[in-house]
Motif scaffolding. Sequence first.
Motif, PDB file in Angstrom:
ATOM      1  N   ASP A 216       0.825  -1.210   0.000  1.00 58.96           N
ATOM      2  CA  ASP A 216       0.000   0.000   0.000  1.00 58.96           C
ATOM      3  C   ASP A 216       0.862   1.264   0.000  1.00 58.96           C
ATOM      4  N   VAL A 217       1.929   1.254   0.776  1.00 57.26           N
ATOM      5  CA  VAL A 217       2.834   2.407   0.842  1.00 57.26           C
ATOM      6  C   VAL A 217       3.484   2.624  -0.527  1.00 57.26           C
ATOM      7  N   ARG A 218       3.974   1.551  -1.133  1.00 60.49           N
ATOM      8  CA  ARG A 218       4.653   1.667  -2.429  1.00 60.49           C
ATOM      9  C   ARG A 218       3.691   2.073  -3.549  1.00 60.49           C
ATOM     10  N   LYS A 219       2.423   1.668  -3.466  1.00 64.99           N
ATOM     11  CA  LYS A 219       1.423   2.083  -4.460  1.00 64.99           C
ATOM     12  C   LYS A 219       1.251   3.596  -4.474  1.00 64.99           C
ATOM     13  N   ARG A 220       1.490   4.221  -3.341  1.00 63.78           N
ATOM     14  CA  ARG A 220       1.380   5.674  -3.229  1.00 63.78           C
ATOM     15  C   ARG A 220       2.657   6.379  -3.689  1.00 63.78           C
ATOM     16  N   GLY A 221       3.619   5.597  -4.205  1.00 63.95           N
ATOM     17  CA  GLY A 221       4.875   6.171  -4.678  1.00 63.95           C
ATOM     18  C   GLY A 221       5.834   6.518  -3.548  1.00 63.95           C
ATOM     19  N   LEU A 222       5.689   5.834  -2.419  1.00 69.10           N
ATOM     20  CA  LEU A 222       6.505   6.118  -1.245  1.00 69.10           C
ATOM     21  C   LEU A 222       7.313   4.896  -0.838  1.00 69.10           C
ATOM     22  N   GLN A 223       8.293   5.123   0.015  1.00 71.73           N
ATOM     23  CA  GLN A 223       9.107   4.060   0.582  1.00 71.73           C
ATOM     24  C   GLN A 223       8.754   3.936   2.067  1.00 71.73           C
ATOM     25  N   PRO A 224       8.849   2.735   2.649  1.00 76.58           N
ATOM     26  CA  PRO A 224       8.532   2.562   4.069  1.00 76.58           C
ATOM     27  C   PRO A 224       9.673   3.041   4.974  1.00 76.58           C
TER      28      PRO A 224
END
Length: 139
Positions: free
Chosen positions: A60-68
Amino acid sequence: MQTKLIEDVLYGPALMLGGSRLENDELIKLAREEFDGQPFCIVRNWMMLDILLPENEERDVRKRGLQPTVLLVHEAVFDSEGRIAARDSFITGFQKDYYGCFLESEETLFILAGRGFRKHVSSPAFQALNAYGNTGIRA
């Protein structure tokens, strides 16, 4: 149990990283010139936390174009938007981009000054840290 998790995050082994070596006034001047119109925050005594999320949460985090990855800041030096008082501690939102001494969250560009650290933390350890020291600030 939560105390042990928090102690490990704050005092356990971590990889040392170097941020900008410029003085605070120089960093503020440079950031105002280079990032005109973009919210920025200059921080010292920081730690990048790579959060080991469950697979579905990481997806879900990566779908938003972000890294955890988040930034745990122990000392805010300057915030161009005035949201964060000098010397405040806080945890940022997830990382959008990272290059050298710049870490960008969804909302703010952070200029990493001085020495900092990076480490992997479990999701429970991050949740314990977030619950313990939650200032309500998400930049």
